[in-house]
Design an enzyme around this catalytic site. Structure first.
Site: not given
Ligand code: 5RP
Length: 202
Positions: A32, A84, A97, A105
């Site tokens: 992410g 993340g 995911g 935010e």
């Molecule tokens: C990927 C994830 C990511 O960690 C989650 O969607 C957060 O993404 P980002 O750091 O772009 O806000 O679970 O499968």
């Protein structure tokens, strides 16, 4: 391109996660935009032995930054896994995911479920799993998206997740489900939240 406020907060959180990583160890790396900042900071500041990656995208970025990526089966025990999340509660239960979902935010919530819950399913079972899920919420097929494992994603809207541990267990039992985006049975050990005033840890 100048960073947005949300991106700056992600960058701060990613940099703060560096203090959890020890030199010479194998680090687990998620996926992410926050993790992309983490990879960049890792390459610049910590000499790790290698990384294990959760996606093709992160593998490419790690290798591009000069960090060796090894298979999970070779790695043995991983000291720290950094990733993340789309939503998190003070109990460190997570929804993950989201991938292409819009940036929000504030990801810290009292109760999970405003963010549509991603569920990875084997393609031939997509319709069956969607029927089962429609008892709980409104599953929407993320059309055109295929996971690194060749599977499909159903995003379940309109869930009220009062008991994430039980719901995670229940959803994992539906035949055809590969992974549920709730991380509650094994919550995060540490949450690092980027805020406009700096980084907050829980
Ligand atoms: C990927 C994830 C990511 O960690 C989650 O969607 C957060 O993404 P980002 O750091 O772009 O806000 O679970 O499968």
């Amino acid at each position: 391109m100048p960073s947005t406020d949300a991106d700056l907060m992600k960058q701060r959180a990613a940099r703060a996660a560096l203090s959890e990583v020890r030199e010479g160890t194998i680090v687990g790396v998620g996926t992410g935009s926050t993790v992309n900042h983490f990879i960049d900071a890792l390459a610049a500041h910590v000499r790790v032995k290698a990384a294990v990656s959760s996606s093709e995208a992160s593998t490419q970025r790690l290798r591009g930054a000069g960090i060796d990526v090894i298979d999970l089966n070779e790695a043995g025990e991983i000291g720290v896994y950094v990733d993340g999340a789309d939503e998190a509660t003070p109990a460190r239960h997570l929804i993950k995911g989201g991938g292409g979902a819009l940036t929000r935010e504030n990801k810290l919530v009292e109760r999970l479920g405003r963010f549509p819950l991603p569920i990875e399913v084997i393609p031939m079972a997509r319709r069956y799993v969607a029927d089962q899920l429609s008892r709980l919420g409104r599953p929407v097929w993320r059309e055109g998206f295929v996971t690194d494992n060749g599977n499909h994603i159903l995003d379940v809207h309109g869930l009220t997740i009062n008991d994430p541990v039980s719901l995670e267990r229940e959803l994992n039992q539906i035949a055809g489900v590969v992974t549920v985006g709730i991380f509650a049975q094994r919550p995060a050990d540490l949450l690092i939240i980027g805020t406009p005033d700096g980084v907050r840890t829980l």
